[in-house]
Every structure is written in C-alpha cells, then in structure tokens.
Design an enzyme around this catalytic site. Structure first.
Site, mmCIF file in Angstrom:
data_model
loop_
_atom_site.group_PDB
_atom_site.id
_atom_site.type_symbol
_atom_site.label_atom_id
_atom_site.label_comp_id
_atom_site.label_asym_id
_atom_site.label_seq_id
_atom_site.Cartn_x
_atom_site.Cartn_y
_atom_site.Cartn_z
ATOM 1 N N CYS A 104 63.820 29.084 -7.024
ATOM 2 C CA CYS A 104 63.617 29.217 -5.872
ATOM 3 C C CYS A 104 64.277 29.769 -5.002
ATOM 4 C CB CYS A 104 62.815 28.091 -5.131
ATOM 5 S SG CYS A 104 61.545 26.797 -5.540
ATOM 6 N N LYS A 134 65.399 33.460 -13.207
ATOM 7 C CA LYS A 134 66.468 33.611 -13.684
ATOM 8 C C LYS A 134 67.931 33.159 -13.378
ATOM 9 C CE LYS A 134 69.817 37.049 -14.891
ATOM 10 N NZ LYS A 134 70.119 37.416 -15.930
HETATM 11 O O1 M6R Z 1 72.594 31.618 -15.838
HETATM 12 P P1 M6R Z 1 73.047 31.001 -16.951
HETATM 13 O O2 M6R Z 1 73.970 31.776 -18.004
HETATM 14 O O3 M6R Z 1 73.375 29.716 -16.541
HETATM 15 O O4 M6R Z 1 71.904 31.246 -17.210
HETATM 16 C C1 M6R Z 1 71.670 30.163 -18.750
HETATM 17 C C2 M6R Z 1 69.569 30.805 -19.107
HETATM 18 O O5 M6R Z 1 68.764 29.551 -18.226
HETATM 19 C C3 M6R Z 1 69.978 31.802 -19.399
HETATM 20 O O6 M6R Z 1 70.676 32.164 -20.239
HETATM 21 C C4 M6R Z 1 68.632 32.373 -20.281
HETATM 22 O O7 M6R Z 1 68.322 31.283 -21.184
HETATM 23 C C5 M6R Z 1 68.132 33.633 -19.821
HETATM 24 N N1 M6R Z 1 67.271 34.081 -19.247
HETATM 25 C C6 M6R Z 1 68.411 34.010 -21.077
HETATM 26 O O8 M6R Z 1 67.649 35.624 -21.234
#
Ligand code: M6R
Length: 575
Positions: free
Chosen positions: A2, A570
């Site tokens: 959100c 994201k």
């Molecule tokens: O923002 P972050 O790097 O902490 O996010 C971690 C994961 O949620 C993120 O890498 C997720 O696995 C992606 N969608 C991968 O492409």
C-alpha cells in the site's frame, strides 16, 4: 505494498493528487482510491483497476485530498475494501498502509455499537478514532490510539468538519514534504517539485496538518519536527522506447556498474570490514540472493567467516556474537521482515551496515553505516539492476581486507556486457523452448548454485512457471525422481572444477531430460549460451543479465504483466 498520500495546498488552488499517487504505483497494488474534501464534503472515487482508470472516474479537484494504492491483506480486492474508508458518522476518511494485528480485539472491546461496511482492519482504526473523539480532542484520541494499536501502520485521516489532516505511524514509513504545499506520503517519490524539505516521522509520532502547517506530537507532548532540505529530482519514469521497466532496468545495469567502479568506501566502513571477525548478511528475496553471493565473497576473498540469512528466519537463529558485523541488504530499505531484525540488532548495539538503493528509508536510518547503491528508481517489481549492483558492492567490500580489487578485470567484465545485450535472440530462443513447461530446474554447484537461486526466483516471479534451484550433487538425493523425458533443466557453470555439475549433466542426459547449459567461456563445455567473464567470481555480472533476460522473454511469450506480476509488491512493508 500500500502507498498512502495526503496533499494540503497553501491556497485554494486545485490539484490532482493522482499524478503524485501514480509515483507510488511501483510499490504494487490491486486497487486504488482518492477522497477530495470540498466545502466540508467528501468526494470519493475508487477503482479495482489501475490509477489511470481512477483518473477517468475522478470528477473533482481539491486543495485537500488523500489517496491510496491498496495491496489487499484484510478482505478481498473490491471497491468496498479499497481506501479511503469512512468512519461511521461520515466525519473521518482514512488511508492506511500496514496491518493492525489486534483489530479484532479492539473492535470487540470498543466498537460493538459500530456498523462495519468493509472487511478491513483499517475501518477499525477510523472508527476507533471517531469513538475516542466523542470524549477527547483529536490529538488526545491519536495518543490513545498510539497506545492501543498493535502492528505496523501509517495512516492519514481527513476530518470533514475541521479540514484537519491527522496522521500517525509505527513501523510503516511516513514522510512529510514541505514547501509551498504539504505532501505527506509513504515515499519521497510521491513528492513534487514544490517540496524543499522533508521530515521522516519516527514510530508513534502523530499530529495534524492545518493551513499548511505541521503540528507534531509524541507521547502527548508537542515536538518540533526538524526538516531536512530536499532537492527534488524528477526520476526518469519514462520507458524511453523499452517495452517494460524490467527490460529498461536490465539495460541500465551496465552504466550503473561503471559508475561504481571507482566508488570509494568511507574510512569507517573500511575499518568496520577490516576489524570484523565474522560477517552476517541478512536480507529477503533477491537481496538475500545478493547476500548469499556476498557471504561467498567474504569467505573466499577476505578469509572473514561469513554467512547469509533470510530476514524472516533470522530470529530463529541465535548463534551470533556481540562483535559480529551485520550487513543488511534491501533495495527499498522498507522491507518489514528486515526492519524487524535491524531493530532487534540495534537494541543490542550491534554494528549494522546497510546496503540500500536510496538514503531516505527506514533501514538506512536505523543502521550504523549505509551504502547507497544509487541505481536510480527500480520500477519493475522484479529486481534486476539492484541485484547486480548490490552484489557488486558486496564484492568490492570483500576485496578490502586483502586488497584484491582488480579494477582492470572489472572494467573488462563490464565491457563484455555489450555482447550479452546484443544477443537477445539467444535468450528468446531459450524462452521459446521453456515457456510451455509447468516445471523446471536450475542446477549449479558452489557459486553457480547461488546464481541458480536468483534465476529460479526471477522466473517464478514473472512467468509463474514453477522452478526450483538445486545443487547438482544434491539432486540425486531425491529430486531426480521428478526427471522425466524432456524435463527442462538449466545449468549455470562458471568453473571447470565443478565435477558434480559435469556428472549431473550426464546423469540427466541419460534420463532424457532437456538440458540447457549457460557457461562462461573459460569452461570447456558445449553450451547453449556462452558469456565472457574475466574472473570467476565476477561471473555473477554476465550471469545475472542472462538469467534476467531469460525470465523476461519467457514472461513476454506468456503475455504476463511483467512489471506488475500478480500478488507481488515492490516494497513488502508488512510482516
Ligand atoms: O526492497 P528489498 O530488497 O528489501 O526487497 C526484498 C524482496 O522483497 C525483493 O527482493 C523481492 O524478492 C523482489 N521482488 C525480487 O525480484
């Protein structure tokens, strides 16, 4: 997840808040909504579609508005459950990011006389606010809420009668941008060019915005927010001829890596690394996969013992020492699983070095030291350039202790990327061979096994094809039973020494699996895709681009929503 935003304009000029809300689209959402307050009346519009659809529905403009992108947690995706949500008496309208863990209990204790329209935890907040406002003023009511609500939240409540915009946060991000106007939002990306300073709210701070002024409180006392100057940069969110942000971001990697070749770490960071006996890396998803490479680099290049953990699992392991260095990696800097661990480590006075893709985020604020990978906004949900960049920063950190950074081989390795960018037909062909399959294996040994983990995640995320990554030697201990004629298996090979890999290829070929080999040119094996790497440990650079292209072209053939894959966000700001 959100995204929330509130806009309070300095005069009666009208504003379309949805242009700013659109900047939060990248966080991932399944519905959206907006409320304009005009002459003490709410005008609310909602959509279970994209913000562009909401724009078509919205017929009003106002100088006081709140808006929301929802990633459903409590209650299905529906117009009814989309925010903003009204309190029972219709005086208050709320947008909320996060999860209220004790909403059921609070509803039972305080709100038995209230009628609920939605299935959301958010409706409990706004009705509690109404409930307490009957006997307290609004600020006291927020104070009471700060003591009652459990969980993570950032919310903004618009008051129909007073024109006040109330806000409060715990764990979820909330930032106030001030200039001619005031914008309060989950992310600075939602700010516009009029914002000249910002204030990042701390947990349990609350207050209100009135007549373009901010009134801030903590624990029932008024406090003065210290605004930090802000230079607006209109990030390039155009596709610039690319078909998807993911594609654009894969292509951006080369220049971003180049920018980092000469990047110098500050002396505190160098001292931290040099004095560490053990380094523990923690992250989620793709960032965790960068962490796995990081721990491999520290073990191999600096003789510093190192291991990597998934953020949401870390609290179940307690064999770490007070003098360990913790490196936390997060593209967004807002991942709730990781924030939870960082807070625990901080409370125990551990050294925390964070690697993030911006400086204004919760994780960098909580850490002892931060490295900004400075990759520019990553809009596609699937991380691409930030994986390669974070891994590269970790490689450079691991080279510090034994002074092993070989700039020449890095330059050469990056220069070779042009060949990869110019060979898209090969990835398209591979994608054509695999896109109709339901299952797939990525196999590799040692370092390559770490690459396979990211290849598998990337493919699952956007193609929805089930895949597993596995170590070549481990396959024969069970999973080989899944291998049937034409079962697709993709190998990554960066090193001639990986005997297990070569054995595994033979084992699977003799079972008529469909074997695809991606290798570096120093490996003597016939391959479907060959990439150049000037140094075995740098193979992650060409491999990462190749694995991202394979996923991208596979998802393209399947006609999937590549930049916004189903169910994903994201920035995962809930536990
Ligand atoms: O923002 P972050 O790097 O902490 O996010 C971690 C994961 O949620 C993120 O890498 C997720 O696995 C992606 N969608 C991968 O492409």
């Amino acid at each position: 997840m959100c995204g929330i935003i509130g806009c309070s304009l300095h005069d009666n000029s009208k504003y379309n808040i949805l242009s700013q809300l659109a900047k939060l689209e990248y966080r991932g959402y399944d519905s959206c909504g907006v409320t304009d307050l005009i002459n003490n009346q709410f005008f609310t519009f909602k959509s279970t579609n994209r913000i562009s659809d909401l724009k078509n529905k919205k017929t009003t403009l106002s100088n006081l508005s709140i808006a929301h992108t929802r990633w459903a947690t409590h209650g299905n995706v529906s117009t009814k459950n989309a925010h903003p949500i009204l309190s029972n008496n219709g005086n208050y309208s709320i947008v909320h990011n996060g999860i209220i863990e004790n909403y059921d209990k609070l509803k039972e204790v305080y709100l038995s006389a209230f009628r609920f329209i939605t299935e959301t935890d958010t409706e409990v907040i706004v009705n509690l606010f109404e409930y307490f406002c009957k006997t307290n003023d609004e600020i006291d009511s927020l104070y009471i809420l700060s003591k009652l609500l459990k969980g993570s939240y950032a919310f903004i409540i618009l008051d129909k009668k007073s024109d006040n915009m109330y806000f409060m946060k715990n764990k979820s991000p909330l930032i106030i941008g001030k200039g001619q106007d005031i914008i309060i939002a989950s992310d600075i990306l939602a700010f516009d060019k009029n914002v000249s300073s910002y204030y990042r709210l701390n947990d349990f701070e609350y207050g209100y915005i009135k007549n373009n002024k901010v009134f801030l409180y903590h624990n029932n006392k008024q406090i003065k927010p210290s605004f930090i100057s802000f230079i607006y940069s209109n990030y390039n969110n155009q596709l610039n001829g690319y078909n998807h942000y993911m594609e654009k971001e894969i292509y951006e990697t080369k220049d971003l890596l180049k920018k980092q070749i000469d990047f110098k770490f500050d002396s505190d960071i160098i001292n931290l690394i040099n004095s560490s006996k053990r380094i523990i890396l923690i992250a989620s998803g793709t960032s965790y996969h960068a962490g796995l490479l990081g721990s491999y680099f520290f073990n191999h290049l600096s003789n510093i013992e190192s291991s990597a953990y998934i953020a949401c699992e870390f609290e179940y392991f307690d064999y770490y020492n007070s003098d360990d260095l913790f490196i936390v990696i997060s593209q967004s800097g807002e991942t709730a699983d990781l924030i939870k661990i960082v807070n625990i480590l901080k409370n125990h006075n551990h050294n925390i070095l964070s690697i993030t893709n911006s400086i204004i985020n919760t994780i960098s604020t909580l850490s002892s030291k931060n490295i900004n990978i400075d990759a520019g906004i990553e809009i596609a949900v699937a991380s691409t350039k930030t994986y390669t960049l974070s891994s590269f920063i970790l490689y450079k950190l691991a080279c510090i202790k034994n002074n092993l950074y070989d700039k020449r081989s890095v330059i050469n390795c990056i220069a070779e990327l042009d060949n990869i960018y110019n060979s898209t037909d090969i990835y398209k062909d591979l994608a054509k061979s695999i896109y109709k399959n339901k299952n797939l294996f990525f196999l590799g040994s040692g370092y390559d096994n770490l690459i396979c983990k990211e290849a598998s995640l990337k493919l699952k995320e956007i193609s929805y094809i089930h895949s597993e990554s596995m170590s070549c030697g481990e396959l024969k201990h069970g999973s080989i039973s899944l291998i049937t004629k034409d079962f697709p298996v993709i190998y990554f090979i960066s090193d001639n020494g990986y005997k297990n890999t070569l054995n595994s290829i033979e084992e699977l070929k003799s079972r008529h699996a469909k074997v695809y080999i991606i290798s570096t040119n120093n490996v003597e094996i016939e391959s479907d895709i060959k990439v150049s790497s000037t140094n075995d440990l740098l193979s992650f650079i060409p491999f990462s681009i190749v694995l991202q292209f394979i996923s991208y072209y596979t998802a393209l053939l399947l006609n999937n929503d590549i930049d916004k894959p189903r169910n994903l966000a994201k920035s995962v700001t809930v536990l």
